[in-house]
Each structure stands twice: as C-alpha cells, then as structure tokens.
Design a protein around this motif. Structure first.
Motif, PDB file in Angstrom:
ATOM      1  N   THR A 196       2.242  -9.823   6.792  1.00 22.83           N
ATOM      2  CA  THR A 196       1.274  -9.326   7.764  1.00 22.83           C
ATOM      3  C   THR A 196       1.872  -9.328   9.164  1.00 22.83           C
ATOM      4  OG1 THR A 196      -0.982  -9.582   8.644  1.00 22.83           O
ATOM      5  CG2 THR A 196       0.211 -11.625   8.117  1.00 22.83           C
ATOM      6  N   TYR A 197       1.502  -8.309   9.937  1.00 19.77           N
ATOM      7  CA  TYR A 197       1.963  -8.250  11.343  1.00 19.77           C
ATOM      8  C   TYR A 197       1.009  -7.359  12.122  1.00 19.77           C
ATOM      9  CZ  TYR A 197       3.829  -3.488  10.671  1.00 19.77           C
ATOM     10  OH  TYR A 197       3.959  -2.136  10.445  1.00 19.77           O
ATOM     11  N   LEU A 198       1.068  -7.456  13.431  1.00 19.51           N
ATOM     12  CA  LEU A 198       0.230  -6.629  14.306  1.00 19.51           C
ATOM     13  C   LEU A 198       0.983  -5.345  14.621  1.00 19.51           C
ATOM     14  CD1 LEU A 198      -1.166  -9.347  16.753  1.00 19.51           C
ATOM     15  CD2 LEU A 198      -2.194  -8.457  14.650  1.00 19.51           C
ATOM     16  N   GLY A 199       0.404  -4.206  14.251  1.00 18.68           N
ATOM     17  CA  GLY A 199       1.107  -2.937  14.431  1.00 18.68           C
ATOM     18  C   GLY A 199       0.177  -1.820  14.837  1.00 18.68           C
ATOM     19  N   SER A 200       0.517  -0.633  14.340  1.00 19.79           N
ATOM     20  CA  SER A 200      -0.194   0.570  14.807  1.00 19.79           C
ATOM     21  C   SER A 200      -0.477   1.518  13.648  1.00 19.79           C
ATOM     22  CB  SER A 200       0.688   1.311  15.827  1.00 19.79           C
ATOM     23  OG  SER A 200       1.767   1.962  15.140  1.00 19.79           O
ATOM     24  N   LEU A 201      -1.197   2.582  13.981  1.00 19.78           N
ATOM     25  CA  LEU A 201      -1.269   3.712  13.061  1.00 19.78           C
ATOM     26  C   LEU A 201       0.144   4.263  12.918  1.00 19.78           C
ATOM     27  CD1 LEU A 201      -4.367   5.543  14.617  1.00 19.78           C
ATOM     28  CD2 LEU A 201      -4.355   3.980  12.649  1.00 19.78           C
ATOM     29  N   THR A 202       0.547   4.642  11.720  1.00 17.37           N
ATOM     30  CA  THR A 202       1.937   5.093  11.528  1.00 17.37           C
ATOM     31  C   THR A 202       2.106   6.574  11.838  1.00 17.37           C
ATOM     32  OG1 THR A 202       1.513   5.704   9.225  1.00 17.37           O
ATOM     33  CG2 THR A 202       2.243   3.417   9.663  1.00 17.37           C
ATOM     34  N   THR A 203       0.995   7.228  12.124  1.00 19.39           N
ATOM     35  CA  THR A 203       1.068   8.652  12.494  1.00 19.39           C
ATOM     36  C   THR A 203       0.195   8.864  13.728  1.00 19.39           C
ATOM     37  OG1 THR A 203      -0.854   9.214  11.116  1.00 19.39           O
ATOM     38  CG2 THR A 203       1.326   9.349  10.079  1.00 19.39           C
ATOM     39  N   PRO A 204       0.407   9.935  14.442  1.00 21.24           N
ATOM     40  CA  PRO A 204      -0.421  10.178  15.617  1.00 21.24           C
ATOM     41  C   PRO A 204      -1.905  10.071  15.310  1.00 21.24           C
ATOM     42  CG  PRO A 204       1.383  11.742  15.584  1.00 21.24           C
ATOM     43  CD  PRO A 204       1.466  10.948  14.304  1.00 21.24           C
ATOM     44  N   PRO A 205      -2.661   9.463  16.224  1.00 21.48           N
ATOM     45  CA  PRO A 205      -2.333   9.138  17.629  1.00 21.48           C
ATOM     46  C   PRO A 205      -1.600   7.803  17.815  1.00 21.48           C
ATOM     47  CG  PRO A 205      -4.647   8.699  17.208  1.00 21.48           C
ATOM     48  CD  PRO A 205      -4.101   9.317  15.938  1.00 21.48           C
ATOM     49  N   CYS A 206      -1.163   7.141  16.718  1.00 19.65           N
ATOM     50  CA  CYS A 206      -0.302   5.937  16.807  1.00 19.65           C
ATOM     51  C   CYS A 206      -0.974   4.793  17.565  1.00 19.65           C
ATOM     52  CB  CYS A 206       1.041   6.272  17.426  1.00 19.65           C
ATOM     53  SG  CYS A 206       1.958   7.525  16.530  1.00 19.65           S
ATOM     54  N   ASN A 207      -2.286   4.734  17.551  1.00 20.95           N
ATOM     55  CA  ASN A 207      -3.000   3.652  18.248  1.00 20.95           C
ATOM     56  C   ASN A 207      -2.513   2.289  17.780  1.00 20.95           C
ATOM     57  OD1 ASN A 207      -4.431   5.990  18.720  1.00 20.95           O
ATOM     58  ND2 ASN A 207      -6.427   4.975  18.750  1.00 20.95           N
ATOM     59  N   GLU A 208      -2.333   1.381  18.756  1.00 25.90           N
ATOM     60  CA  GLU A 208      -1.849   0.023  18.410  1.00 25.90           C
ATOM     61  C   GLU A 208      -3.050  -0.875  18.107  1.00 25.90           C
ATOM     62  OE1 GLU A 208       1.011  -0.733  21.637  1.00 25.90           O
ATOM     63  OE2 GLU A 208       2.531   0.085  20.256  1.00 25.90           O
TER      64      GLU A 208
END
Ligand SMILES: CCOC(=O)CCc1ccc(S(N)(=O)=O)cc1
Ligand SMILES: [Zn+2]
Length: 229
Positions: A196-208
């Motif tokens: 597990t980790y803190l990340g983002s959407l992997t595609t646009p809009p790529c929100n974190e």
C-alpha cells in the motif's frame, strides 16, 4: 477540441502535465514496487483490511478507448481497515489495463516486472465526502484495489463474463449490457497480502487522491482474456 490523452509520444504520460497539472505532482502512480525496500507495518496487520460487496446484475460495460470499464456503484459495499483508518470506502467502478501482448500491460510493476494486466476496483470515501467527484479532490478520497493478471491455462469465470461482451463494443465510447450477475469478491486473489502507498489516478486527470492497495498474489486468466483487441 480538447486534446485526447493517450500513450503515444505526443499525448502520453510524458506530456500529460501540460493539460493535467497534477500529473507533475510528487505522488504519481503507477510506481515500480521494490519489494526489497517495502516495509511491513505492524499497525496495518492490527487493522485487518476488510471488504464486502454485493452481487450485481444489469451492469453495463464501456469501451474507454484504453480498456474496459464497468460502472458499479454499490451503496451496500464496504472497504475498510488496513491503511484506510476509520473511514469506509464504497465501490464505484472497476476496470482493466492490459497491453498489446501478455508480456506487459499492468500499470504497476514489481521489481521491474510487468504483469499481463491489472484490474482496478475503484472506491470512494463515503465517511468524509458526499460524492465520488468530491472525494477525487482530496488526498484520502479514493481507495483502489489493484489485482495483477498472470496468464495461465485456467480461464477466470468472472473475467469471462466481462470479456465475452467485448466483441459488442469494438470502438471507444460504445456500451453494452453484461448479461450475467457479477460479484466483485471473486476478482480478488485467495492470498490477501498487499502493498500500500499514497498515490494518484494512473490516468488523467491524475488526481493525487488514491490510497493504493495492490495485492501481491496475481489471479490467473488465459491469454485470450487479457489480450483482447
Ligand atoms: C475527477 C474525475 O475523476 C475521474 O474521472 C477518475 C477516473 C479514473 C478512475 C480510476 C483510475 S485508476 N487507473 O487510477 O484506478 C484512473 C482514472
Ligand atoms: Zn486503473
């Protein structure tokens, strides 16, 4: 017309930040999971990750142009515990990423190794936010379960219910009904160890806005189930 994002040199990840500023952020996904530096967190082991899903009928599948997506909002579903603190997350949709061949296709990699594909079950934080769109604007808004696909001789019956409809949606933007009942629980591997980790959407809009939970154990699908064109 707004430029279409994609995966070519002129519209791919290297230039997404021109149109989607968050793509240039500090917690972008996907990542390569380096198992030698991943640390185990006894705190997470204390708060078991639990999930509960409903079986759903009358689902529709969409050709996104980059794979398939099933909108599956489930007010009765719950994902909680583990890295999610005290908040409850609800299933919104699930979709798949795959490649031209089964040698690649997953978004996350493990020690540099790509899998044949990757299923994402996308959830949003219903404890804190009123909608998926609102949740996607916050660092703890979404939780995505990632399940890797390994190619083998065994067909996955639940995935078959999905991919058997793809011949009806050959083009981007096409929808079709899924005739079968789908139980998202069956997509998950038997071994429930995860990174597990803190990340983002992997595609646009790529929100974190994503708390990523990537299962260590892949599920097995056939070559045909994951290299559909
Ligand atoms: C704010 C609008 O948000 C969206 O449209 C989310 C779409 C979207 C959902 C999930 C993912 S993934 N591959 O990281 O699971 C990417 C993009
Ligand atoms: Zn995804």
């Amino acid at each position: 017309m707004a430029a279409e994002w994609g995966y070519s040199p002129t519209n791919g990840p290297d230039v997404w930040a021109r149109l989607f500023p968050q793509a240039g952020g500090a917690r972008q996904s996907p990542v390569d999971i380096c198992t030698s530096i991943a640390s185990s967190d006894s705190n997470l082991e204390m708060k078991k990750l639990t999930f509960a899903y409903e079986s759903q009928s009358d689902l529709r599948i969409l050709n996104t142009g980059h794979g398939w997506k099933v909108e599956a909002p489930q007010s009765g579903s719950r994902l909680e515990g583990g890295p999610l603190g005290e908040d409850i997350y609800q299933l919104e949709q699930f979709h798949c990423h795959w490649g031209e061949t089964s040698a690649e296709g997953s978004e996350h990699t493990v020690d540099g190794r790509a899998y044949a594909g990757e299923l994402h079950l996308v959830h949003w934080n219903t404890t804190k936010y009123q909608s998926f769109a609102e949740a996607a604007q916050h660092p703890d808004g979404l939780a995505v379960l990632g399940v890797f696909f390994d190619v083998g001789n065994e067909s996955n019956d639940e995935i078959e219910k999905i991919v058997s409809t793809l011949s009806e949606i050959k083009f981007k933007g096409q929808f079709t009904d899924i005739p079968d009942v789908i139980d998202p629980t069956t997509f998950l591997p038997s071994g429930l160890g995860y990174w597990t980790y803190l990340g983002s959407l992997t595609t646009p809009p790529c929100n974190e806005c994503v708390i990523w939970i990537v299962y260590k154990e892949p599920i097995t699908v056939t070559e045909e189930q994951v290299t559909y064109h």
